[in-house]
Design an enzyme around this catalytic site. Structure first.
Site, PDB file in Angstrom:
ATOM      1  N   HIS A 126       0.800  -1.230  -0.012  1.00 36.65           N
ATOM      2  CA  HIS A 126       0.004   0.066   0.031  1.00 36.65           C
ATOM      3  C   HIS A 126       0.757   1.375  -0.085  1.00 36.65           C
ATOM      4  O   HIS A 126       0.353   2.330  -0.268  1.00 36.65           O
ATOM      5  CB  HIS A 126      -0.973  -0.127   1.099  1.00 36.65           C
ATOM      6  N   SER A 177       4.899   2.555   7.645  1.00 42.20           N
ATOM      7  CA  SER A 177       4.563   1.299   6.951  1.00 42.20           C
ATOM      8  C   SER A 177       5.664   0.885   6.261  1.00 42.20           C
ATOM      9  O   SER A 177       6.132   1.581   5.413  1.00 42.20           O
ATOM     10  CB  SER A 177       3.191   1.672   6.191  1.00 42.20           C
ATOM     11  N   ASP A 187       0.108  -7.561   1.546  1.00 40.83           N
ATOM     12  CA  ASP A 187       0.682  -6.081   1.535  1.00 40.83           C
ATOM     13  C   ASP A 187       2.052  -5.942   1.865  1.00 40.83           C
ATOM     14  O   ASP A 187       2.630  -5.192   2.421  1.00 40.83           O
ATOM     15  CB  ASP A 187      -0.165  -5.661   2.891  1.00 40.83           C
TER      16      ASP A 187
END
Length: 296
Positions: free
Chosen positions: A50, A157, A80
């Site tokens: 993402h 992230s 992911d």
């Protein structure tokens, strides 16, 4: 002892941070931020899918080194995860820990929160094991995810969650916005398998049974147990599974959860006949299934 502990943490951060990457991702007028880490000696970097989704330009920065471009090698929405390749030389890569994370063990999250604070470090513990995490717009949830109370914010992230020896326990992936101190990381075991496939093939192959499942309590031989139960069957499915069937085993391997089922549906299973043991109407049945390729 506190001084020694503090010195050890500072030394640990100093060893790991040179391999932690700050990412700036632009797409049109939009700019996003994320993190990653050097995965191997071939300039590959692991991050979240993402983070780089729809990115037209990706710029990577390593501590003390000039910014450089990165290109996407491959990505996988269902975990992911993504792998990038950097231009130029990189420092030493981080090691993925082969042993499973332990509940309560100390860990550090490293990355660039909000894209404003590169080389950030937070301390916490492994708060939970084997969590299930829904993935945006994907056909499956992400299984066996680690939970941590390390401070994780947007921009973190893709950064590493490491143990006290600097080995990667997981990739920081998500937080619960309705809670506090509830973060999640894709475990190192998943990273190892997925990154290898992305580097080799640019994608991850998976098999599909053409069904939807949900965990339900079912009674089998006088015992009430949790099992994955078929809740919907796709139009193109070519097998004799029925809604309400409780999945017990695939080719003799017990299925006691989603993760166990997904383990049996790797890309090598596509087009190969499987025998599913199911519980239906109080009896055991064997159903022959030929999986198709899962469309991500």
């Amino acid at each position: 002892m506190l001084a020694e502990f503090s010195d050890e943490l500072a030394s640990l951060a100093g060893r790991v941070l040179p391999s932690v990457v700050a990412l700036t991702v632009t797409s049109g007028q939009r700019t996003g931020y994320g993190s990653g880490f050097v995965f191997d000696e071939n300039r590959h970097v692991v991050t979240n899918q993402h983070v780089i989704e729809d990115g037209e330009e990706i710029i990577a920065e390593l501590p003390g080194l000039p910014p450089r471009a990165a290109k996407v090698v491959g990505f996988d929405r269902l975990t992911d995860l993504a792998v990038l390749e950097l231009e130029g030389d990189t420092p030493e890569h981080l090691e993925l820990r082969p042993e499973h994370a332990r509940l309560g063990e100390l860990c550090l999250a490293l990355g660039s929160p909000l894209g404003l604070y590169p080389e950030s470090v937070s301390l916490g513990i492994i708060s939970g094991l084997a969590r299930s995490l829904p993935t945006r717009g994907a056909a499956r949830s992400l299984e066996r995810v680690l939970q941590t109370d390390c401070a994780i914010n947007p921009g973190n992230s893709g950064g590493p969650l490491v143990d006290v020896r600097g080995r990667v326990l997981g990739v920081n992936t998500a937080i619960r916005t309705d809670g506090a101190g509830i973060g999640f990381a894709v475990p190192a075991g998943t990273v190892r398998v997925v990154a290898a496939e992305l580097i080799a093939r640019g994608r991850v192959g998976r098999a599909s049974l053409g069904i939807a499942i949900a965990e339900r309590h079912v009674e089998i031989e006088g015992r009430t147990v949790k099992r994955q139960v078929v809740t919907r069957i796709g139009r193109d499915a070519d097998h004799d599974l029925r809604v309400g069937d409780a999945l017990l085993a695939v080719d003799g391997v017990e299925i006691d959860g989603r993760a166990a089922l997904y383990d049996q549906l790797g890309g090598d299973r596509v087009g190969r006949a499987l025998t599913l043991a199911v519980h239906r109407d109080g009896r055991l049945h064997n159903v022959r299934v030929i999986p198709s390729e899962l469309d991500d």
